[in-house]
Scaffold this motif. Structure first.
Motif, PDB file in Angstrom:
ATOM      1  N   THR A  24     -29.383  24.183 -23.353  1.00 19.21           N
ATOM      2  CA  THR A  24     -29.053  25.232 -24.312  1.00 19.21           C
ATOM      3  C   THR A  24     -30.288  26.096 -24.502  1.00 19.21           C
ATOM      4  OG1 THR A  24     -27.628  23.664 -25.417  1.00 19.21           O
ATOM      5  CG2 THR A  24     -28.082  25.695 -26.580  1.00 19.21           C
ATOM      6  N   GLU A  25     -30.306  27.231 -23.844  1.00 14.72           N
ATOM      7  CA  GLU A  25     -31.460  28.126 -23.920  1.00 14.72           C
ATOM      8  C   GLU A  25     -31.430  28.998 -25.165  1.00 14.72           C
ATOM      9  OE1 GLU A  25     -34.005  27.988 -21.895  1.00 14.72           O
ATOM     10  OE2 GLU A  25     -33.074  26.507 -20.586  1.00 14.72           O
ATOM     11  N   LEU A  26     -30.220  29.352 -25.592  1.00 16.34           N
ATOM     12  CA  LEU A  26     -30.096  30.213 -26.755  1.00 16.34           C
ATOM     13  C   LEU A  26     -28.794  29.939 -27.476  1.00 16.34           C
ATOM     14  CD1 LEU A  26     -27.990  32.750 -25.904  1.00 16.34           C
ATOM     15  CD2 LEU A  26     -29.965  33.299 -24.508  1.00 16.34           C
ATOM     16  N   ALA A  27     -28.723  30.391 -28.720  1.00 15.37           N
ATOM     17  CA  ALA A  27     -27.502  30.207 -29.512  1.00 15.37           C
ATOM     18  C   ALA A  27     -27.327  31.414 -30.423  1.00 15.37           C
ATOM     19  CB  ALA A  27     -27.594  28.924 -30.340  1.00 15.37           C
ATOM     20  N   LEU A  28     -26.076  31.842 -30.564  1.00 16.48           N
ATOM     21  CA  LEU A  28     -25.731  32.927 -31.477  1.00 16.48           C
ATOM     22  C   LEU A  28     -25.118  32.276 -32.706  1.00 16.48           C
ATOM     23  CD1 LEU A  28     -25.529  35.945 -32.052  1.00 16.48           C
ATOM     24  CD2 LEU A  28     -23.294  35.920 -30.936  1.00 16.48           C
ATOM     25  N   ALA A  29     -25.754  32.507 -33.851  1.00 15.35           N
ATOM     26  CA  ALA A  29     -25.352  31.815 -35.079  1.00 15.35           C
ATOM     27  C   ALA A  29     -24.467  32.688 -35.962  1.00 15.35           C
ATOM     28  CB  ALA A  29     -26.585  31.367 -35.854  1.00 15.35           C
ATOM     29  N   SER A  30     -23.783  32.019 -36.876  1.00 14.62           N
ATOM     30  CA  SER A  30     -22.875  32.713 -37.789  1.00 14.62           C
ATOM     31  C   SER A  30     -23.612  33.603 -38.773  1.00 14.62           C
ATOM     32  CB  SER A  30     -22.001  31.700 -38.542  1.00 14.62           C
ATOM     33  OG  SER A  30     -22.804  30.754 -39.226  1.00 14.62           O
ATOM     34  N   GLY A  32     -25.434  35.868 -37.677  1.00 15.37           N
ATOM     35  CA  GLY A  32     -25.582  37.079 -36.881  1.00 15.37           C
ATOM     36  C   GLY A  32     -26.875  37.145 -36.097  1.00 15.37           C
ATOM     37  N   LYS A  33     -27.642  36.074 -36.108  1.00 17.01           N
ATOM     38  CA  LYS A  33     -28.934  36.081 -35.415  1.00 17.01           C
ATOM     39  C   LYS A  33     -28.854  35.289 -34.113  1.00 17.01           C
ATOM     40  CE  LYS A  33     -31.651  36.825 -39.501  1.00 17.01           C
ATOM     41  NZ  LYS A  33     -31.386  36.319 -40.806  1.00 17.01           N
ATOM     42  N   LEU A  34     -29.689  35.694 -33.174  1.00 16.87           N
ATOM     43  CA  LEU A  34     -29.836  35.013 -31.901  1.00 16.87           C
ATOM     44  C   LEU A  34     -31.051  34.104 -32.010  1.00 16.87           C
ATOM     45  CD1 LEU A  34     -28.821  34.834 -28.938  1.00 16.87           C
ATOM     46  CD2 LEU A  34     -30.484  36.628 -28.405  1.00 16.87           C
ATOM     47  N   TYR A  35     -30.895  32.864 -31.587  1.00 16.30           N
ATOM     48  CA  TYR A  35     -31.985  31.896 -31.645  1.00 16.30           C
ATOM     49  C   TYR A  35     -32.325  31.432 -30.243  1.00 16.30           C
ATOM     50  CZ  TYR A  35     -31.144  31.596 -36.658  1.00 16.30           C
ATOM     51  OH  TYR A  35     -31.005  31.901 -37.992  1.00 16.30           O
ATOM     52  N   PHE A  36     -33.636  31.381 -29.931  1.00 13.33           N
ATOM     53  CA  PHE A  36     -34.117  30.893 -28.647  1.00 13.33           C
ATOM     54  C   PHE A  36     -34.625  29.468 -28.814  1.00 13.33           C
ATOM     55  CE2 PHE A  36     -35.083  35.529 -27.876  1.00 13.33           C
ATOM     56  CZ  PHE A  36     -34.105  35.708 -26.922  1.00 13.33           C
ATOM     57  N   GLN A  37     -34.277  28.618 -27.851  1.00 15.07           N
ATOM     58  CA  GLN A  37     -34.668  27.218 -27.879  1.00 15.07           C
ATOM     59  C   GLN A  37     -36.179  27.076 -27.791  1.00 15.07           C
ATOM     60  OE1 GLN A  37     -35.790  25.525 -24.820  1.00 15.07           O
ATOM     61  NE2 GLN A  37     -35.812  23.501 -25.700  1.00 15.07           N
ATOM     62  N   PHE A  38     -36.729  26.090 -28.494  1.00 13.32           N
ATOM     63  CA  PHE A  38     -38.149  25.769 -28.359  1.00 13.32           C
ATOM     64  C   PHE A  38     -38.305  24.261 -28.251  1.00 13.32           C
ATOM     65  CE2 PHE A  38     -37.518  25.689 -32.953  1.00 13.32           C
ATOM     66  CZ  PHE A  38     -38.227  24.571 -33.365  1.00 13.32           C
ATOM     67  N   SER A  80     -25.574  28.447 -25.579  1.00 17.26           N
ATOM     68  CA  SER A  80     -25.349  28.924 -24.215  1.00 17.26           C
ATOM     69  C   SER A  80     -24.792  27.826 -23.324  1.00 17.26           C
ATOM     70  CB  SER A  80     -26.648  29.482 -23.625  1.00 17.26           C
ATOM     71  OG  SER A  80     -27.679  28.506 -23.663  1.00 17.26           O
ATOM     72  N   ASP A  81     -24.761  26.598 -23.810  1.00 16.80           N
ATOM     73  CA  ASP A  81     -24.135  25.498 -23.079  1.00 16.80           C
ATOM     74  C   ASP A  81     -22.664  25.346 -23.434  1.00 16.80           C
ATOM     75  OD1 ASP A  81     -24.388  24.566 -25.667  1.00 16.80           O
ATOM     76  OD2 ASP A  81     -25.297  22.657 -25.108  1.00 16.80           O
ATOM     77  N   GLY A  82     -22.144  26.225 -24.321  1.00 15.44           N
ATOM     78  CA  GLY A  82     -20.749  26.190 -24.711  1.00 15.44           C
ATOM     79  C   GLY A  82     -20.455  25.303 -25.897  1.00 15.44           C
ATOM     80  N   GLY A 101     -33.985  26.132 -32.447  1.00 14.69           N
ATOM     81  CA  GLY A 101     -34.296  27.473 -31.978  1.00 14.69           C
ATOM     82  C   GLY A 101     -34.947  28.327 -33.042  1.00 14.69           C
ATOM     83  N   PHE A 102     -35.732  29.284 -32.581  1.00 12.86           N
ATOM     84  CA  PHE A 102     -36.345  30.251 -33.498  1.00 12.86           C
ATOM     85  C   PHE A 102     -35.620  31.572 -33.355  1.00 12.86           C
ATOM     86  CE2 PHE A 102     -38.732  30.511 -29.528  1.00 12.86           C
ATOM     87  CZ  PHE A 102     -38.807  31.876 -29.299  1.00 12.86           C
ATOM     88  N   VAL A 103     -35.593  32.340 -34.449  1.00  9.97           N
ATOM     89  CA  VAL A 103     -34.866  33.603 -34.454  1.00  9.97           C
ATOM     90  C   VAL A 103     -35.562  34.615 -33.544  1.00  9.97           C
ATOM     91  CG1 VAL A 103     -35.981  34.657 -36.465  1.00  9.97           C
ATOM     92  CG2 VAL A 103     -33.618  35.207 -35.956  1.00  9.97           C
TER      93      VAL A 103
END
Length: 140
Positions: A24-30, A32-38, A80-82, A101-103
């Protein structure tokens, strides 16, 4: 006598098998922000989302309205992994995949959208090329 396949009709060589699990490289949260995996530490000052994945059985027993209602009460993220990730502290973490993830900044989110758009286009082109090749083979 069978027709010889031209180079154009020969299907591409199979790709090496994919890993058993997607990262999971990234996630779109409720929110409205995109978070990148760390892995270790997020960039200083960036808000962080930690979520635990719902199991497939859990997702199947809820309908879209249930998940949306849940999302109004708790932060959810589509990875991003579904997988659907529920914010830390809402569900038991035992045996679940975790996303940390960080925003993303506005600039990082815009760049990610461009990359995803380009990748989606390239995937679509490849899928249709393979479908055409399969159709050509079936007609032989």
């Amino acid at each position: 006598m069978p027709r010889k396949l031209s180079k154009r009709m020969v299907p591409p060589a199979p790709e090496p098998s994919e890993p058993a699990e997607l990262t999971t490289e990234l996630a779109l949260a409720s929110d409205g922000k995109l978070y990148f995996q760390f892995e270790d530490e997020p960039p200083p000052g960036r808000p962080v989302f930690v979520g635990y994945a719902l199991h497939a059985e859990e997702v199947m027993k809820f309908n879209a309205a249930d998940v949306l209602a849940w999302g109004m009460l708790h932060k959810l993220a589509l990875g991003s992994d579904g997988c659907i990730y529920v914010e830390e502290g809402v569900i038991d973490a035992e045996g679940r995949d975790v996303f940390r993830g960080f925003v993303a900044t506005a600039e990082e989110a815009a760049r990610a959208a461009e990359v995803l758009h380009r990748a989606a286009f390239n995937i679509t082109v490849e899928v249709f090329a393979r479908k055409r090749a399969a159709s050509d083979r079936a007609q032989l």
